[in-house]
Design a protein around this motif. Structure first.
Motif, PDB file in Angstrom:
ATOM      1  N   PRO A  52       1.178  -1.106   0.146  1.00 43.74           N
ATOM      2  CA  PRO A  52       0.247  -0.042   0.255  1.00 43.74           C
ATOM      3  C   PRO A  52       0.651   1.091   0.448  1.00 43.74           C
ATOM      4  O   PRO A  52       2.235   1.067   0.392  1.00 43.74           O
ATOM      5  CB  PRO A  52      -0.781  -0.279   1.545  1.00 43.74           C
ATOM      6  CG  PRO A  52      -0.424  -1.455   1.584  1.00 43.74           C
ATOM      7  CD  PRO A  52       0.776  -2.035   1.609  1.00 43.74           C
ATOM      8  N   GLU A  53       0.570   2.603  -0.872  1.00 42.60           N
ATOM      9  CA  GLU A  53       0.975   3.713  -0.841  1.00 42.60           C
ATOM     10  C   GLU A  53       0.745   4.202   0.509  1.00 42.60           C
ATOM     11  O   GLU A  53      -0.173   4.300   0.994  1.00 42.60           O
ATOM     12  CB  GLU A  53       0.864   4.343  -2.227  1.00 42.60           C
ATOM     13  CG  GLU A  53       1.500   3.460  -3.086  1.00 42.60           C
ATOM     14  CD  GLU A  53       1.229   3.676  -4.857  1.00 42.60           C
ATOM     15  OE1 GLU A  53       0.511   5.070  -4.887  1.00 42.60           O
ATOM     16  OE2 GLU A  53       1.624   3.738  -5.471  1.00 42.60           O
ATOM     17  N   THR A  54       1.573   5.207   0.858  1.00 46.89           N
ATOM     18  CA  THR A  54       1.191   6.073   1.953  1.00 46.89           C
ATOM     19  C   THR A  54       1.605   7.634   1.315  1.00 46.89           C
ATOM     20  O   THR A  54       2.827   7.677   0.809  1.00 46.89           O
ATOM     21  CB  THR A  54       1.932   6.027   3.372  1.00 46.89           C
ATOM     22  OG1 THR A  54       2.440   4.973   3.872  1.00 46.89           O
ATOM     23  CG2 THR A  54       1.489   7.219   3.971  1.00 46.89           C
ATOM     24  N   GLY A  55       0.266   8.569   0.714  1.00 44.88           N
ATOM     25  CA  GLY A  55       0.178   9.597   0.658  1.00 44.88           C
ATOM     26  C   GLY A  55      -0.507  10.081   0.255  1.00 44.88           C
ATOM     27  O   GLY A  55      -1.897  10.189   1.034  1.00 44.88           O
ATOM     28  N   ALA A 347      -4.423  14.284   3.596  1.00 45.52           N
ATOM     29  CA  ALA A 347      -2.823  13.985   3.672  1.00 45.52           C
ATOM     30  C   ALA A 347      -1.486  13.354   3.410  1.00 45.52           C
ATOM     31  O   ALA A 347      -1.436  12.675   2.484  1.00 45.52           O
ATOM     32  CB  ALA A 347      -1.796  15.181   4.334  1.00 45.52           C
ATOM     33  N   ASP A 348      -2.031  12.295   4.301  1.00 45.90           N
ATOM     34  CA  ASP A 348      -0.642  11.426   4.724  1.00 45.90           C
ATOM     35  C   ASP A 348      -2.008   9.714   5.117  1.00 45.90           C
ATOM     36  O   ASP A 348      -2.600   9.255   6.388  1.00 45.90           O
ATOM     37  CB  ASP A 348      -0.414  10.765   6.458  1.00 45.90           C
ATOM     38  CG  ASP A 348       0.923  11.947   6.253  1.00 45.90           C
ATOM     39  OD1 ASP A 348       1.583  12.305   4.869  1.00 45.90           O
ATOM     40  OD2 ASP A 348       1.021  12.782   7.508  1.00 45.90           O
ATOM     41  N   ALA A 349      -2.206   9.071   4.150  1.00 42.95           N
ATOM     42  CA  ALA A 349      -3.004   7.966   4.287  1.00 42.95           C
ATOM     43  C   ALA A 349      -2.885   6.465   3.223  1.00 42.95           C
ATOM     44  O   ALA A 349      -1.906   6.855   2.050  1.00 42.95           O
ATOM     45  CB  ALA A 349      -4.659   8.489   2.752  1.00 42.95           C
ATOM     46  N   VAL A 350      -3.093   5.901   3.859  1.00 43.36           N
ATOM     47  CA  VAL A 350      -2.612   3.888   3.239  1.00 43.36           C
ATOM     48  C   VAL A 350      -3.789   3.942   2.573  1.00 43.36           C
ATOM     49  O   VAL A 350      -4.685   4.211   3.095  1.00 43.36           O
ATOM     50  CB  VAL A 350      -2.535   3.705   5.054  1.00 43.36           C
ATOM     51  CG1 VAL A 350      -2.623   2.208   3.946  1.00 43.36           C
ATOM     52  CG2 VAL A 350      -1.458   3.640   5.237  1.00 43.36           C
TER      53      VAL A 350
END
Length: 434
Positions: A52-55, A347-350
């Motif tokens: 999973p990406e974080t952003g 902002a910082d979402a998985v």
């Protein structure tokens, strides 16, 4: 069959028999290994997976809609009559108030002329009554009162003089009685004149004016009604736009209430979408949106034009209008489109691709993660916002796991998987069959 016996008396086994037995044992072992390998290969599934990406992720609210004109008028006549002339055709651009068609109206014009004459006569009668007859009657009544009053004063003087003469014995009593009777008559005449003047002031004059006004108003109403009938035969556009429909031809009868001409203002188009109350509450008029139009490569920019102040009673959703500029006429009303509205931003979402999320029969959401032993395991998750491609995971995945993005549908928990392209198994299977 002969058996050789050694000097101890035991049977002697030939070397080639041992060789045959050994070969049979090896073949049996190889066959078992092949079955085991085939079984393992049969349970190994190729999937695509990633961490999973974080952003940052921005919510994209997607909904289907149909493009509608900013304004539309289905113009129908108020009278039933044949169409004399059309001044527009389909595709004609028209202005507000422009004459579009004329229905047959010669009979209506004649009726208008007749009522116009009656109205003129009523106007003349009203002027004559209010400016001549009523003032004259009132003035005459005032003169009658003045004359009766003067006659009354004269008779009073005569009676007073004769009463003095009677007391002196200069005249007979009959002369006095005659003067007294004339005084009574003069008083009665004065009272009648005074009452008539009062009646003119309070009742008659007002009633006469009201009667004259009523006759004039009635005539004026008939004239205006006839004039309106004539105006109904002239069909004009209430809006500026383009003629999109004209079902009749000159000479055909247009029925009252049926659509004769349709005009649409397509300078701007509306995409009307229905959203849940929770989603709609986060939107504001003027915010950016976009619309995917079939045949157009890039999304068409749009703005939120209206958010309904009330819920739709049938679906309990909120209707939101997206407005797009169409002054060049590129887009057509009635086109089905896919609308996208930019909502919240985290902002910082998985986040994982939408293809990785599975929906259970109970509506629950889950993903398949690959364990250290190479097997797939089902993991329940809770979702946040979505941008149409990725979705935020708020609970259930921390970001360090390997999540299956393609191939998780229908995959049993505990299935052995390998990460690769989706067509690897098919290519391998095809090569073995050859």
């Amino acid at each position: 069959m002969s058996i050789n016996v050694n000097f101890f008396g035991r049977p002697l086994i030939r070397p080639h028999a041992i060789y045959i037995a050994t070969m049979l044992l090896c073949a049996s072992l190889l066959q078992g290994c092949k079955k085991t390998s085939d079984a393992e290969m049969a349970t190994l599934v190729t999937v695509q997976a990633e961490h999973p990406e974080t952003g940052e992720i921005s919510e994209h609210i997607m909904a289907d809609a149909t493009l509608s004109p900013i304004a539309q008028a289905a113009i129908s006549p108020k009278i039933t009559a044949p169409v004399r002339t059309f001044y527009v055709q389909r595709g004609s651009k028209v202005k507000e108030g422009e004459l579009l068609a004329v229905l047959e109206n010669r009979d209506l014009s004649a009726q208008e002329l007749d009522n116009k004459g009656q109205y003129a006569a009523a106007q003349a009668s009203f002027d004559m009554q209010t400016k001549a007859q009523v003032p004259e009657d009132y003035h005459k009544a005032e003169l009658d009162v003045a004359q009766a009053k003067a006659q009354l004063e004269l008779q009073r003087q005569i009676v007073a003089a004769r009463q003095k003469l009677l007391s002196e014995g200069a005249i007979a009593g009959r002369d006095y009685d005659t003067a007294a009777a004339a005084l009574v008559q003069a008083q009665a005449a004065y009272d009648v004149a005074q009452n008539h003047l009062g009646s003119l002031k309070q009742v008659s004059q007002q009633a006469t004016l009201q009667q004259a006004q009523g006759q004039l108003s009635s005539a004026e109403g008939k004239y205006l009604a006839a004039k309106a009938q004539v105006s109904y035969s002239e069909v004009r556009s209430p809006i500026a736009g383009v003629v999109t429909d004209r079902p009749l031809f000159p000479g055909e009868t247009a029925s009252a209430g049926s659509t004769l001409i349709t005009v649409m203002d397509t300078s701007s188009l509306l995409a009307k979408v229905h959203l849940s109350q929770i989603v709609a509450q986060r939107l504001k008029v003027g915010e950016d949106a976009s619309v995917l139009v079939p045949g157009v490569d890039e999304p068409v920019p749009a703005k939120i034009h209206l958010i309904s102040p009330a819920l739709d009673p049938g679906s309990t959703t909120v209707e939101v209008w997206l407005r797009i500029d169409n002054r060049e006429g590129k887009y057509k009303a009635g086109t089905p489109v896919r609308a996208s509205i930019v909502g919240r931003t985290v902002a910082d979402a998985v986040k994982v691709p939408l293809t990785a999320v599975l929906t259970g029969q109970d509506g629950g959401k889950s993903v398949m993660v690959i364990g250290a032993d190479g097997t797939a395991h089902k993991r329940a998750v809770e979702l946040g916002i979505s941008n149409g491609e990725d979705v935020q995971i708020t609970k259930g995945v921390s970001g360090s796991e390997t999540v299956i993005t393609t191939g998780a549908y229908g995959l049993d928990d505990g299935t052995k998987v390998k990460v690769g392209k989706a067509d690897e198994d098919e290519d391998k299977a095809g090569g073995e069959s050859k």
